[in-house]
Scaffold this active site. Sequence first.
Site, PDB file in Angstrom:
ATOM      1  CB  CYS A  15     -15.958   9.100   6.797  1.00 35.98           C
ATOM      2  SG  CYS A  15     -17.103   9.089   8.198  1.00 35.98           S
ATOM      3  CB  SER A  25       6.277 -15.533   1.934  1.00 36.30           C
ATOM      4  OG  SER A  25       5.214 -14.897   2.631  1.00 36.30           O
ATOM      5  CG  ASN A  70      10.418 -14.096  -1.406  1.00 39.46           C
ATOM      6  OD1 ASN A  70      10.166 -12.895  -1.302  1.00 39.46           O
ATOM      7  ND2 ASN A  70      10.232 -14.948  -0.409  1.00 39.46           N
ATOM      8  CG  HIS A  93      -3.683  -6.013   0.415  1.00 36.86           C
ATOM      9  ND1 HIS A  93      -2.547  -6.675   0.840  1.00 36.86           N
ATOM     10  CD2 HIS A  93      -4.553  -6.992   0.044  1.00 36.86           C
ATOM     11  CE1 HIS A  93      -2.726  -7.973   0.741  1.00 36.86           C
ATOM     12  NE2 HIS A  93      -3.929  -8.201   0.254  1.00 36.86           N
ATOM     13  CB  VAL A 108      -0.958   0.012   1.219  1.00 35.94           C
ATOM     14  CG1 VAL A 108      -1.883  -1.192   1.180  1.00 35.94           C
ATOM     15  CG2 VAL A 108      -0.201   0.064   2.538  1.00 35.94           C
ATOM     16  CB  CYS A 144     -20.623  10.296   5.908  1.00 32.66           C
ATOM     17  SG  CYS A 144     -19.047  11.184   5.809  1.00 32.66           S
TER      18      CYS A 144
END
Length: 270
Positions: free
Chosen positions: A123, A216, A240, A115, A99, A126
């Site tokens: 909010c 992973s 990795n 994600h 993110v 609302c």
Amino acid sequence: MNQVAELAALFREGPVAVLTGAGISTDSGIPDYRGAGTPPRTPMSIAQFTEDPAYRQRFWAGARVGADPLHTISPNPGHLALARLEAAGHVDGVITQNVDGLHRKAGSRTVVELHGSGSAIRCVDCAARWTRAEVLHWFDVANPGYAEAQAGAPLNPDGDAEVGDLAGVRVPRCPACGGMLRPDVVYFGEVVPSPVFAQAEKLVNEASALLFAGTSLAVNTGVRLLHRAERRGIPVAVINRGPTAADSRAAVRIEGGTSEYLSELAELLD
């Protein structure tokens, strides 16, 4: 033929879809959840966030203190290599579990953020939306001097800081309705929105191979994309540090850092 050459051969069959995880951002200075030497840490669940006022105090305090060092974090050679590969037509898009927004900063054009984005706040009550910078400014107004007093606190994998004293911390509220504010990200206990997963699946459906870089595959969404690639019969590759859920199925498996090997791959495919 070395491993990077084997990986490059997959890319020459057509554009490849790439799924990245926290491991691609460690070289930018953002800690990993599961990397070697990483202390145990449980990712935040949505139940913790919504039900525990003290947890929200810790989250917003950590988000504010972590914001200053995060401003200095830039895309690393792994992010830049993927943007370069996309520009050259070797990658059809990047699917990321992160993110942090570093893929877009690096110049990648097609990015599916499974994600969500840590830069957006909404909010709960609302649905009004705000930028993270706006909300953290409100935190400063409500908690003068707090960020300065906690400066230097270490960063966590989520990009927040490991803050200490929370006594008296005031949590920002929605200025439109007074409701609870939350990052527009998918926490543990929530599911990836169907339209977002559909975008990721489309990239895999149109790709000649699927590369996992810096993950992973401990999160189920990534495993679903692995299964989609298997059903299509396209090869799977892995870069990795440490084991992954795709290791036994990978046509190419490279043990190491994404910065080094993605940069070498981009050079080889030039």
